[in-house]
Write a protein that holds these residues in place. Structure first.
Motif, PDB file in Angstrom:
ATOM      1  N   LEU A 231       0.808  -1.220   0.000  1.00 28.64           N
ATOM      2  CA  LEU A 231       0.000   0.000   0.000  1.00 28.64           C
ATOM      3  C   LEU A 231       0.841   1.269   0.000  1.00 28.64           C
ATOM      4  N   ARG A 262      -8.417   1.049  -2.914  1.00 29.75           N
ATOM      5  CA  ARG A 262      -7.346   0.178  -2.410  1.00 29.75           C
ATOM      6  C   ARG A 262      -7.642  -0.402  -1.030  1.00 29.75           C
ATOM      7  N   TYR A 263      -8.138   0.416  -0.117  1.00 29.54           N
ATOM      8  CA  TYR A 263      -8.391  -0.087   1.232  1.00 29.54           C
ATOM      9  C   TYR A 263      -9.552  -1.079   1.243  1.00 29.54           C
ATOM     10  N   ASP A 264     -10.599  -0.787   0.509  1.00 30.80           N
ATOM     11  CA  ASP A 264     -11.724  -1.713   0.414  1.00 30.80           C
ATOM     12  C   ASP A 264     -11.281  -3.052  -0.183  1.00 30.80           C
ATOM     13  N   ARG A 267      -9.248  -4.996   2.527  1.00 32.41           N
ATOM     14  CA  ARG A 267     -10.116  -5.464   3.606  1.00 32.41           C
ATOM     15  C   ARG A 267     -11.038  -6.581   3.126  1.00 32.41           C
ATOM     16  N   GLU A 297      -0.571   1.045   7.267  1.00 32.01           N
ATOM     17  CA  GLU A 297      -1.516   1.118   6.151  1.00 32.01           C
ATOM     18  C   GLU A 297      -2.491  -0.065   6.170  1.00 32.01           C
ATOM     19  N   ALA A 301      -6.503   0.082   6.459  1.00 31.12           N
ATOM     20  CA  ALA A 301      -7.404  -0.599   5.530  1.00 31.12           C
ATOM     21  C   ALA A 301      -8.459  -1.427   6.249  1.00 31.12           C
TER      22      ALA A 301
END
Length: 361
Positions: A231, A262-264, A267, A297, A301
């Motif tokens: 990330l 990116r975070y979705d 996760r 990061e 997330a």
């Protein structure tokens, strides 16, 4: 401090995510949980196995291969940050000399990147056509330490966007050959379209994995294919997209979308049971020593702090086949003033780094 100094690490020794001990000793460079007869130098704090960066590049910068002095600086930067095990995800430099240095991190190499002709960063990879993929995979399996690195997708200038680099049949044959030779295979993938073919062909890991979707995440989970999201590198996508906006507008918009979700993506993969490990992509355009930032990061997330910590310690070492803080293991550990399980930001300030049983610095 002498190479033969006995150390007594006292406080909380985090042997695993669910196991902590009050102390350990370092005798002849190895971990022991039995009190030795010899006098010992005491080191106090919260002890973790040496951190893992599962995606970095020693011997590489944005121009290509670098000299030994620069490679050494890269390795020292990681070491001083507490990163004592590196999975080098592709380098054109021969860094085997590092293995003879007991003051530098241990490296697991993936040989040199294997890319499609004119479909990757100049001077980084072997650039070949599909009919040569099996032969090059066999070659790099012999040069690496149990890993081979493919470039799975990259910008296609004619299409103006990211597209897969290899036909399905070529990757099936190449991955089968790597596995026959005892090597695992990983691939750089930013976009969506290459993922199903690579996973169904038997790949072991995907780097970046920004193109995961609700259709492919279950496939990764079912096959046990790991991801290393990097990330801290994905954070550069907006600048990359801005630089290519005029010439490649489709690619630019695509990179922005991958960044925004990116975070979705990470996760969702974690929630589905996809193994997630810490990697920074240091050594191309990014500095080394960023593992603490990458763990933070992952937490941002939505990965629970203890699991994010495991992704650079116990879990990462098990995945790579290397010991953590077991009896008799090489004494590679990092000591902190505060409990990193409570706040992973503690990783940014190691109190003591112990490598091969020696206190560094």
């Amino acid at each position: 401090m002498s190479d033969h100094t006995v150390l007594h690490v006292k406080g909380r020794v985090l042997v695993g995510p669910d196991e902590a001990r009050d102390e350990l000793w370092v005798v002849d460079g190895r971990i022991s949980y039995e009190r030795p007869r010899a006098e010992a130098v005491t080191v106090r704090g919260w002890a973790l196995p040496g951190l893992v960066d599962a995606h970095c590049h020693v011997g590489l910068d944005h121009h290509g291969a670098v000299d030994a002095a620069t490679s050494e600086k890269q390795a020292v930067t990681d070491r001083d940050a507490g990163t004592l095990l590196l999975r080098d995800a592709g380098s054109p430099s021969d860094t085997r000399w590092i293995d003879d240095r007991d003051d530098l991190p241990k490296i697991i190499r993936a040989g040199r990147h294997i890319a499609r002709t004119r479909r990757y960063i100049r001077n980084y990879a072997h650039e070949i056509e599909p009919e040569d993929l099996v032969a090059y995979v066999a070659r790099e399996a012999g040069r690496g330490d149990g890993w081979v690195k493919l470039v799975g997708d990259w910008i296609d200038r004619e299409a103006g966007d990211l597209t897969p680099c290899w036909p399905r049949g070529a990757v099936e044959a190449a991955i089968a050959e790597a596995h026959r030779l005892g090597a695992r295979v990983t691939a750089h993938c930013f976009a969506e379209d290459s993922l199903r073919d690579l996973v169904e062909a038997g790949i072991d890991c995907i780097e970046h994995a920004t193109g995961l979707t609700e259709e492919t995440i279950p496939l990764f989970a079912e096959r046990g294919v790991a991801i290393v999201p990097t990330l801290v590198n994905i954070a550069t996508f907006p600048d990359l997209a801005a630089g290519g906006q005029d010439k490649f507008p489709r690619w630019s918009a695509h990179m922005k979308r991958l960044y925004e979700r990116r975070y979705d993506t990470v996760r969702s993969a974690y929630d589905a049971g996809v193994p997630v490990f810490v990697g920074t992509d240091a050594g191309g355009s990014l500095a080394h020593g960023l593992v603490a930032a990458e763990v933070a990061e992952l937490v941002k997330a939505g990965i629970p702090p203890l699991q994010a910590l495991s992704a650079t310690t116990w879990g990462a070492r098990a995945w790579l086949g290397r010991p953590a803080l077991e009896e008799g293991a090489p004494a590679d550990l990092v000591v902190y003033d505060d409990d990193p399980r409570t706040d992973v930001r503690a990783l940014a300030g190691p109190r003591r780094v112990i490598l091969n049983g020696r206190v560094i610095g």
